[in-house]
Design an enzyme around this catalytic site. Sequence first.
Site, PDB file in Angstrom:
ATOM      1  N   PRO A 115       0.801  -1.226   0.000  1.00  0.00           N
ATOM      2  CA  PRO A 115       0.000   0.000   0.000  1.00  0.00           C
ATOM      3  C   PRO A 115       0.835   1.276   0.000  1.00  0.00           C
ATOM      4  CG  PRO A 115      -0.063  -1.104   2.150  1.00  0.00           C
ATOM      5  CD  PRO A 115       0.639  -2.027   1.213  1.00  0.00           C
ATOM      6  N   HIS A 139      14.424  17.072 -11.872  1.00  0.00           N
ATOM      7  CA  HIS A 139      13.307  17.001 -12.818  1.00  0.00           C
ATOM      8  C   HIS A 139      12.362  15.890 -12.389  1.00  0.00           C
ATOM      9  CE1 HIS A 139      16.001  18.674 -16.352  1.00  0.00           C
ATOM     10  NE2 HIS A 139      15.623  19.621 -15.503  1.00  0.00           N
ATOM     11  N   GLU A 140      11.353  16.213 -11.626  1.00  0.00           N
ATOM     12  CA  GLU A 140      10.299  15.236 -11.327  1.00  0.00           C
ATOM     13  C   GLU A 140       9.305  15.321 -12.482  1.00  0.00           C
ATOM     14  OE1 GLU A 140       9.452  12.784  -8.838  1.00  0.00           O
ATOM     15  OE2 GLU A 140       7.998  12.490 -10.451  1.00  0.00           O
ATOM     16  N   GLU A 155      13.992   6.970   1.970  1.00  0.00           N
ATOM     17  CA  GLU A 155      12.776   7.769   2.136  1.00  0.00           C
ATOM     18  C   GLU A 155      11.630   6.987   2.792  1.00  0.00           C
ATOM     19  OE1 GLU A 155      12.515   8.718  -2.023  1.00  0.00           O
ATOM     20  OE2 GLU A 155      10.906   7.287  -2.361  1.00  0.00           O
ATOM     21  N   HIS A 163      15.338   8.341 -10.473  1.00  0.00           N
ATOM     22  CA  HIS A 163      14.493   7.676  -9.480  1.00  0.00           C
ATOM     23  C   HIS A 163      13.282   7.105 -10.211  1.00  0.00           C
ATOM     24  CE1 HIS A 163      16.065   8.874  -5.347  1.00  0.00           C
ATOM     25  NE2 HIS A 163      17.036   9.043  -6.224  1.00  0.00           N
ATOM     26  N   GLU A 164      12.678   6.068  -9.605  1.00  0.00           N
ATOM     27  CA  GLU A 164      11.649   5.290 -10.310  1.00  0.00           C
ATOM     28  C   GLU A 164      12.152   4.996 -11.724  1.00  0.00           C
ATOM     29  OE1 GLU A 164      10.621   8.512  -9.015  1.00  0.00           O
ATOM     30  OE2 GLU A 164      10.618   7.468  -7.109  1.00  0.00           O
TER      31      GLU A 164
HETATM   32  C1  NOJ Z   1      10.432  10.051  -5.222  1.00  0.00           C
HETATM   33  C2  NOJ Z   1      11.905  10.079  -5.099  1.00  0.00           C
HETATM   34  O1  NOJ Z   1      12.413   8.800  -4.789  1.00  0.00           O
HETATM   35  C3  NOJ Z   1      12.271  11.084  -4.037  1.00  0.00           C
HETATM   36  O2  NOJ Z   1      13.657  11.055  -3.810  1.00  0.00           O
HETATM   37  C4  NOJ Z   1      11.800  12.443  -4.456  1.00  0.00           C
HETATM   38  O3  NOJ Z   1      12.048  13.341  -3.419  1.00  0.00           O
HETATM   39  C5  NOJ Z   1      10.304  12.435  -4.768  1.00  0.00           C
HETATM   40  N1  NOJ Z   1       9.975  11.366  -5.634  1.00  0.00           N
HETATM   41  C6  NOJ Z   1       9.863  13.738  -5.416  1.00  0.00           C
HETATM   42  O4  NOJ Z   1      10.436  13.834  -6.697  1.00  0.00           O
HETATM   43 CA    CA Z   2      11.100   6.541  -4.977  1.00  0.00          CA
END
Ligand code: NOJ
Ligand code: CA
Length: 706
Positions: free
Chosen positions: A199, A405-406, A499, A474-475
């Site tokens: 979840p 860059h998210e 995290e 990330h991801e």
């Molecule tokens: C998930 C990432 O793993 C994390 O490091 C990041 O702070 C957040 N996404 C926001 O982009």
């Molecule tokens: Ca992550």
Amino acid sequence: MIGKPNFILFTLAVLGFAACQSPVPEQSLDVSSPSGKLKVQSFLTTEGQPAYLITYDGKAVIDTSTLGFEFQDATPLAGGMELVEQATSSTNETWEMPWGEQREVVNHYNELSATFRETAAPERSYRIVFRVYDDGLGFRYEFPEQPNLKEAVIMDENTQFQLTGDHQCWWQPGDWDIYEHLYNTTKVSEIDATSKGDPNLAQSYIPENAVNTPFTLKTADGLYLSFHEAALYDYSDMTLKVDPATLLLQSELVGSARLGYKTKRKAPFHTPWRTLQISENAGGLIESRLIVNLNEPNQLGDVSWFKPTKYVGIWWEMHLDKSTWDMASGRHGATTENAKRFIDFAADNNIGGLLVEGWNTGWEHWRDPGSREGVFDFVTPYPDYDLQEVVRYAKEKGVEIIMHHETSAAPRTYEAQLDTAFALMKKLGIHSVKTGYVGKIIPEGEYHHGQWMVNHYQKVLETAARFEVAVDAHEPIKDTGIRRTWPNFISREGLRGQEFNAWSADGGNPPEHLPIIAFTRMLAGPIDFTPGIFNIKLDPYKPNNQVNTTLAQQLALYVVIYSPVQMAADLPEFYEGNPAMQFIRDVGVDWETSKVLNGEVGDFVTIARQERGADKWFLGSITDENARTLPVKLDFLSAGKKYTATLYADGPTAHWNDNPINFTIQKFLVDSSTEMELRLAPGGGAAISLIPATEEEMQELKGYGE
Ligand code: NOJ
Ligand code: CA
């Protein structure tokens, strides 16, 4: 529920299977590793289907396993084939990593390639190429240009790996969307991946009883195996479907619900390498360079614009809820003032980078369901963040900003802005970016690990390279060693990182997590885990969460976990005045060589690394929830020379939960004949810096144990 008689039958089937190895036809094609220990036999089954069998020291580790494909609108490629060509060759070369766990890498293997063709129409053919090393092997399919297979719309690749026993294994579900699961420790016959939903995940899809790779196992004979893949390009991620009854693993490619197939390629093309690492001790898996060796040489040439570095970030404070990514909350983290505070801290502590998340507009809506396309802008800062001024100030202090860059899993929005985003970075002299892909992929029906996304990650990587930018994703798509070819792919998440300790509802990563990661996920490549939390209990921000290790283990992670970008993740106020910070100041991030001194999967591991271009060593040792005393020999040090060892160890009452910040610091003289005993607390660790002793230290310090 499984009744008793069924269970007995099942056990017999498994045991019966393990006892007899299937016979190999006399006319098999054989190829052995340089030492001769590892051997692959390739042959056709009685149905004319290409197959192979692998032995180690004369004993089968993979029993007869067949190869094949299923296509859309074409008959499967399976039996009815004949061998039409074969070739063998050997390679023994040494190449240099521009940055990495070690400088020089030996690439030594014997190769067999066998071309098979259907005996009847449509007479399609492929070549199977095996590369056999002393530490494992890789094989791949190569489809030449041919009249009756112009384009392959692959519904499934049917590569089998027939295990020869019900091995102990460490697995996470074969999720098409995320690698951020906890690992499970079971027998192969007990794998039940589809029940492992989590979840805490923003996206997840586990359609089959499959596991993701690297998938590590230990046989009853004490042999360590790990399945993975190398050089994943323009193809889908391979998960391994598990049949718990027959112990058969079979490739299960990630698909696309939007396109209705797994992978589409025009011939000529080849698949990624399907890899198996084999070692007589667990540490050998970590020392193996098989995955990078199976990749092509550096295509970028000089990448000295990227410097391995430690970094801090306006990051953990958002995960702690101290501040936010968005500005509307009134608690915006990425302000000019806060960035300058971090820059000062980095400059004072031998830390070269600062990541700033939440600097650009869009965060008010980044997780809105349905409307994430077009939300993020990768060039426009929030009004309270003066990007130019922050970059100028950082430069003045010898710190480089790490861009963020998210994408919120809207890759088309990102692709539309890639050139402008990277051009801005180039103009500012910023050479690395952390990317992110939180959420379900848009368009619907695509998954993070499918071919469409593999190509997206690659496009970002290649565009970044043109602008002299290095990528920490990330991801991400999992690492398959492509950093050898694209050394601007510096690091990735692709695991349950630090995290989770800040916000997951399940108590965070258990103490065994990292002793498993070191022998599973880390075999794929560098990890942006973000170690170094000193405020273990997360007071006062997260009363219901904590980090489940001791502080000493947090230090050890700088050595145990490999990444050329290594975060000092905690807030400056929790580092200031803490003597343990000296280790983070000192520790290297780029290595001449790395040695695994001991380890067992899921239990403990000790790694020593020599800083590149320096006579300095760093040692890290971590344990799971059990306290341990581990003997270590410092015989890797230069003979006849005295070093000052600074040992950061768990204190006498240290415990990951009861007393995580109890640690001691001791200094003493050591040399290559020193044998130490490291005492690790439950969930604990030890970190040591080993630096040539000064005259003064030679006079003042005692030897180890004196
Ligand atoms: C998930 C990432 O793993 C994390 O490091 C990041 O702070 C957040 N996404 C926001 O982009
Ligand atoms: Ca992550």
